[in-house]
Scaffold this motif. Sequence first.
Motif, PDB file in Angstrom:
ATOM      1  N   ALA A  20      12.062   7.929   6.723  1.00 44.68           N
ATOM      2  CA  ALA A  20      11.649   6.620   6.184  1.00 44.68           C
ATOM      3  C   ALA A  20      11.154   6.777   4.747  1.00 44.68           C
ATOM      4  CB  ALA A  20      10.553   6.018   7.058  1.00 44.68           C
ATOM      5  N   ILE A  21      10.370   7.827   4.509  1.00 46.09           N
ATOM      6  CA  ILE A  21       9.788   8.060   3.175  1.00 46.09           C
ATOM      7  C   ILE A  21      10.850   8.568   2.197  1.00 46.09           C
ATOM      8  CG2 ILE A  21       8.147   9.494   1.874  1.00 46.09           C
ATOM      9  CD1 ILE A  21       6.455   9.438   4.601  1.00 46.09           C
ATOM     10  N   ARG A  46       0.873  -1.171   0.000  1.00 47.00           N
ATOM     11  CA  ARG A  46       0.000   0.000   0.000  1.00 47.00           C
ATOM     12  C   ARG A  46       0.910   1.221   0.000  1.00 47.00           C
ATOM     13  NH1 ARG A  46      -2.715   4.027   0.368  1.00 47.00           N
ATOM     14  NH2 ARG A  46      -4.003   4.769   2.084  1.00 47.00           N
ATOM     15  N   ILE A  47       0.659   2.120  -0.906  1.00 46.35           N
ATOM     16  CA  ILE A  47       1.569   3.252  -1.095  1.00 46.35           C
ATOM     17  C   ILE A  47       0.858   4.563  -0.765  1.00 46.35           C
ATOM     18  CG2 ILE A  47       2.751   4.541  -2.932  1.00 46.35           C
ATOM     19  CD1 ILE A  47       3.044   1.540  -4.119  1.00 46.35           C
ATOM     20  N   LEU A  48       1.560   5.458  -0.095  1.00 44.45           N
ATOM     21  CA  LEU A  48       0.996   6.786   0.167  1.00 44.45           C
ATOM     22  C   LEU A  48       1.333   7.699  -1.006  1.00 44.45           C
ATOM     23  CD1 LEU A  48       2.046   7.317   3.907  1.00 44.45           C
ATOM     24  CD2 LEU A  48      -0.124   6.463   3.048  1.00 44.45           C
ATOM     25  N   ASN A  49       0.353   8.483  -1.435  1.00 45.47           N
ATOM     26  CA  ASN A  49       0.642   9.463  -2.496  1.00 45.47           C
ATOM     27  C   ASN A  49       1.168  10.753  -1.835  1.00 45.47           C
ATOM     28  OD1 ASN A  49      -1.560  11.129  -1.698  1.00 45.47           O
ATOM     29  ND2 ASN A  49      -2.973   9.867  -2.883  1.00 45.47           N
ATOM     30  N   PRO A  50       1.710  11.697  -2.630  1.00 44.79           N
ATOM     31  CA  PRO A  50       2.309  12.906  -2.025  1.00 44.79           C
ATOM     32  C   PRO A  50       1.369  13.658  -1.083  1.00 44.79           C
ATOM     33  CG  PRO A  50       2.978  12.733  -4.309  1.00 44.79           C
ATOM     34  CD  PRO A  50       1.987  11.623  -4.080  1.00 44.79           C
ATOM     35  N   GLU A  51       0.099  13.734  -1.443  1.00 41.30           N
ATOM     36  CA  GLU A  51      -0.857  14.451  -0.574  1.00 41.30           C
ATOM     37  C   GLU A  51      -0.987  13.736   0.779  1.00 41.30           C
ATOM     38  OE1 GLU A  51      -5.589  15.614  -0.503  1.00 41.30           O
ATOM     39  OE2 GLU A  51      -4.744  14.855  -2.382  1.00 41.30           O
ATOM     40  N   GLU A  52      -1.066  12.397   0.740  1.00 46.29           N
ATOM     41  CA  GLU A  52      -1.182  11.621   1.987  1.00 46.29           C
ATOM     42  C   GLU A  52       0.087  11.744   2.829  1.00 46.29           C
ATOM     43  OE1 GLU A  52      -4.139   7.949   0.733  1.00 46.29           O
ATOM     44  OE2 GLU A  52      -2.080   7.925  -0.022  1.00 46.29           O
ATOM     45  N   ILE A  53       1.251  11.783   2.172  1.00 48.74           N
ATOM     46  CA  ILE A  53       2.526  11.934   2.895  1.00 48.74           C
ATOM     47  C   ILE A  53       2.512  13.250   3.674  1.00 48.74           C
ATOM     48  CG2 ILE A  53       5.015  12.347   2.618  1.00 48.74           C
ATOM     49  CD1 ILE A  53       4.856  10.405   0.155  1.00 48.74           C
ATOM     50  N   ASN A  54       2.096  14.313   3.004  1.00 51.60           N
ATOM     51  CA  ASN A  54       2.040  15.625   3.672  1.00 51.60           C
ATOM     52  C   ASN A  54       1.073  15.619   4.841  1.00 51.60           C
ATOM     53  OD1 ASN A  54       3.905  17.524   2.311  1.00 51.60           O
ATOM     54  ND2 ASN A  54       2.784  16.907   0.492  1.00 51.60           N
ATOM     55  N   ARG A  75       8.689   2.385   2.998  1.00 53.30           N
ATOM     56  CA  ARG A  75       9.789   1.957   2.109  1.00 53.30           C
ATOM     57  C   ARG A  75       9.253   1.724   0.694  1.00 53.30           C
ATOM     58  NH1 ARG A  75      14.849  -0.662   1.801  1.00 53.30           N
ATOM     59  NH2 ARG A  75      14.880  -2.744   0.859  1.00 53.30           N
ATOM     60  N   HIS A  76       8.095   1.053   0.618  1.00 52.03           N
ATOM     61  CA  HIS A  76       7.474   0.825  -0.696  1.00 52.03           C
ATOM     62  C   HIS A  76       7.082   2.156  -1.353  1.00 52.03           C
ATOM     63  CE1 HIS A  76       7.592  -3.357   0.094  1.00 52.03           C
ATOM     64  NE2 HIS A  76       6.553  -3.420   0.896  1.00 52.03           N
ATOM     65  N   THR A  77       6.641   3.096  -0.532  1.00 51.91           N
ATOM     66  CA  THR A  77       6.264   4.422  -1.054  1.00 51.91           C
ATOM     67  C   THR A  77       7.460   5.089  -1.719  1.00 51.91           C
ATOM     68  OG1 THR A  77       4.499   4.697   0.578  1.00 51.91           O
ATOM     69  CG2 THR A  77       5.434   6.716  -0.354  1.00 51.91           C
ATOM     70  N   TYR A  78       8.609   5.048  -1.029  1.00 52.05           N
ATOM     71  CA  TYR A  78       9.850   5.624  -1.565  1.00 52.05           C
ATOM     72  C   TYR A  78      10.174   4.993  -2.930  1.00 52.05           C
ATOM     73  CZ  TYR A  78      15.001   5.993  -1.971  1.00 52.05           C
ATOM     74  OH  TYR A  78      16.289   6.196  -2.410  1.00 52.05           O
TER      75      TYR A  78
END
Length: 321
Positions: free
Chosen positions: A139-140, A113-121, A249-252
Amino acid sequence: NIPTFKQVAKDWLNHKKPNLRASTWSVYEGHTKNHFGEFDDLKINRITTAKIEKFITERQSQKMNILTLRKILVTLGQIMRYAVRHRYINHNPFTDAERPRGSQGESDKKPIRILNPEEINCLLKATENHKYRTIFRLAIMSGARQGELLGLKWSDVDWDNSQVHIQRTYNNQAWYKTKTKNSNRRIDLGPSMMAELKKWKLACPPNRLGLIFPNKTGGPINHSNLVSRYFETALENAELAKVRFHDLRHTYASLLIQQGENIKYIQSQLGHSSPTVTLNVYAHLMKPVNQEAACRLENTIFEADGHKMVTKDEKRAYGHG
């Protein structure tokens, strides 16, 4: 004197112990204790390919999870190889056994499951604690594993080259060298991440180990505390769906892939043993349609001197060349 399977398994475990992490060794020990009952009292030379295939078929009919079965079979194969090396048997019957197949394996893998840039913020804004906000951000921005982050020291930061050097890991209350030779790596960081690390260095309490992320007593952070008390709380506060810490890690990796970064570079930053490993994990993120690549190829070949090429061909066609 031919030993029993149980005796060989015990000797194999003792042989493996000095070179394995405690957690890995206990998994192997669990396999030998809980899964090979029908082999235990047999002399090692009485275990045939047919018996191993029967073992596999029975586990499949009991609907054992295919990934669990495959892990158990890796252990079984290693025990039988150990028996060959020690001349208890001349041939490893495991090598001829038909292994379990099936698509069940894919569905049993935990989905990425990956976070998009908006979710990261949103996640970072929802993390009030300075230390944990810096951990999540790192981590990201680095793709480092949880144990690698918890084991980081200030001496691992290369301020001149904007890199962090992964040299050790902290897991299950124990220190280890990096997972593999490739895991010992330097990860590139952007200027805003370096600025955040500088800010945190000023706020970070000094500690005897020089850790970047110490706990209140100056030792390493407890990993389950990190997840349950801080990470999951931040996700809730940000009103985001639950993801695992490892998904950072997967998000990165996925964001680098989306940017079109070279797979060899992504592999080196993640610390995978080869680009094949990276591709196996993230192949589904590769775009199935890539018109830009096709256009770039055409431009490379034809744009620079395409006109001249065509003209020469035309001359030849009309007998002028």
